[in-house]
Design a protein around this motif. Structure first.
Motif, mmCIF file in Angstrom:
data_model
loop_
_atom_site.group_PDB
_atom_site.id
_atom_site.type_symbol
_atom_site.label_atom_id
_atom_site.label_comp_id
_atom_site.label_asym_id
_atom_site.label_seq_id
_atom_site.Cartn_x
_atom_site.Cartn_y
_atom_site.Cartn_z
ATOM 1 N N LYS A 91 0.852 -1.184 0.000
ATOM 2 C CA LYS A 91 0.000 0.000 0.000
ATOM 3 C C LYS A 91 0.891 1.238 0.000
ATOM 4 O O LYS A 91 1.953 1.245 0.627
ATOM 5 C CB LYS A 91 -0.868 -0.020 1.260
ATOM 6 C CG LYS A 91 -1.739 1.192 1.485
ATOM 7 C CD LYS A 91 -2.527 1.037 2.782
ATOM 8 C CE LYS A 91 -3.342 2.251 3.103
ATOM 9 N NZ LYS A 91 -4.102 2.084 4.337
ATOM 10 N N GLU A 92 0.437 2.266 -0.677
ATOM 11 C CA GLU A 92 1.143 3.544 -0.684
ATOM 12 C C GLU A 92 0.501 4.444 0.373
ATOM 13 O O GLU A 92 -0.698 4.717 0.317
ATOM 14 C CB GLU A 92 1.042 4.193 -2.068
ATOM 15 C CG GLU A 92 1.864 5.437 -2.221
ATOM 16 C CD GLU A 92 3.362 5.182 -2.327
ATOM 17 O OE1 GLU A 92 4.129 6.095 -1.974
ATOM 18 O OE2 GLU A 92 3.768 4.084 -2.744
ATOM 19 N N ILE A 93 1.285 4.873 1.355
ATOM 20 C CA ILE A 93 0.830 5.839 2.351
ATOM 21 C C ILE A 93 1.061 7.212 1.731
ATOM 22 O O ILE A 93 2.208 7.583 1.457
ATOM 23 C CB ILE A 93 1.612 5.701 3.675
ATOM 24 C CG1 ILE A 93 1.514 4.284 4.237
ATOM 25 C CG2 ILE A 93 1.155 6.742 4.690
ATOM 26 C CD1 ILE A 93 0.153 3.844 4.660
ATOM 27 N N ILE A 94 -0.021 7.958 1.468
ATOM 28 C CA ILE A 94 0.112 9.216 0.727
ATOM 29 C C ILE A 94 0.279 10.441 1.619
ATOM 30 O O ILE A 94 0.655 11.504 1.147
ATOM 31 C CB ILE A 94 -1.065 9.415 -0.254
ATOM 32 C CG1 ILE A 94 -2.398 9.395 0.481
ATOM 33 C CG2 ILE A 94 -1.028 8.357 -1.343
ATOM 34 C CD1 ILE A 94 -3.587 9.753 -0.387
ATOM 35 N N GLU A 95 0.002 10.307 2.918
ATOM 36 C CA GLU A 95 0.208 11.392 3.885
ATOM 37 C C GLU A 95 0.885 10.826 5.117
ATOM 38 O O GLU A 95 0.635 9.680 5.500
ATOM 39 C CB GLU A 95 -1.131 12.014 4.301
ATOM 40 C CG GLU A 95 -1.854 12.746 3.210
ATOM 41 C CD GLU A 95 -3.160 13.364 3.709
ATOM 42 O OE1 GLU A 95 -3.494 13.216 4.906
ATOM 43 O OE2 GLU A 95 -3.850 13.983 2.905
ATOM 44 N N ASP A 96 1.730 11.631 5.749
ATOM 45 C CA ASP A 96 2.362 11.196 6.986
ATOM 46 C C ASP A 96 1.283 10.836 8.014
ATOM 47 O O ASP A 96 0.223 11.466 8.062
ATOM 48 C CB ASP A 96 3.246 12.308 7.562
ATOM 49 C CG ASP A 96 4.444 12.636 6.673
ATOM 50 O OD1 ASP A 96 4.697 11.901 5.700
ATOM 51 O OD2 ASP A 96 5.116 13.639 6.961
ATOM 52 N N ILE A 97 1.570 9.829 8.824
ATOM 53 C CA ILE A 97 0.670 9.425 9.905
ATOM 54 C C ILE A 97 1.346 9.805 11.219
ATOM 55 O O ILE A 97 2.457 9.349 11.517
ATOM 56 C CB ILE A 97 0.382 7.915 9.859
ATOM 57 C CG1 ILE A 97 -0.328 7.557 8.555
ATOM 58 C CG2 ILE A 97 -0.449 7.491 11.072
ATOM 59 C CD1 ILE A 97 -0.528 6.065 8.345
#
Length: 188
Positions: free
Chosen positions: A34-40
């Motif tokens: 999965k591509e994480i598109i925003e910092d968590i």
């Protein structure tokens, strides 16, 4: 309390294909990317433990300091402003201290948060590999299935695929799926 986990040698000879669930020993495993598109951004409690503690999980019995840390966090998490309680995150991090690791129990927020003595940690955007694990109940999930999944992911699947990862791993317990954990590792 830790319990002793029975080894499952047959799983060592099975290579799980991505996005294809497999049922093994009444546990469902699935590996995906999965591509994480925003910092968590996460906020929670952190503990430092000797590395040999991890090596003995699922093998040795006795008191579990990680359980105690989760219990402490669950007592206060509803009081923390700006927490988005979509599920709990447990992050295993490399320690600056030789022979130790850090474990971080947390929930996420929209931005880096501060609250009393809690610590922040952020997962920067990028590609992650996710090993989703489902068990018949939560105790089986955290006392048996999680150990088997981590052992398989780190000792069989990732080395066979020659995938290099960042020096941390995340356990994500989705709030909407009580008997599920996702193990996240970030590709280098």
């Amino acid at each position: 309390m830790n319990i002793v986990t029975k080894p499952q040698l047959e799983l060592n000879y099975t290579l799980i294909e991505e996005n294809m669930p497999i049922i093994y020993d009444n546990i469902i495993f699935e590996i995906s990317q999965k591509e994480i598109i925003e910092d968590i951004h996460l906020l929670g409690y952190q503990i430092e433990l000797p590395i040999n503690f991890i090596e003995k999980l699922g093998i040795d019995s006795g008191r579990d300091p990680l359980y105690d840390l989760w219990a402490k966090f669950h007592k206060i998490k509803e009081k923390i402003p700006s927490i988005i309680d979509s599920g709990d995150f447990g992050v295993t991090l490399q320690s600056q201290k030789e022979g130790y690791f850090e474990y971080f129990v947390s929930n996420k927020g929209n931005t880096p948060l501060t609250y009393k003595k809690l610590k922040n940690w952020s997962l920067n955007k990028g590609e992650v590999i996710i090993c989703t694990v489902e068990a018949e109940n939560f105790n089986t999930l955290v006392l048996d299935a999680l150990y088997k999944a981590q052992n398989y992911l780190f000792n069989i699947w990732l080395p066979t695929k020659s995938i290099e990862i960042e020096p941390f791993s995340i356990e994500y317990y989705p709030k909407s799926q009580e008997n599920t954990v996702e193990i996240w590792v970030k590709k280098k």
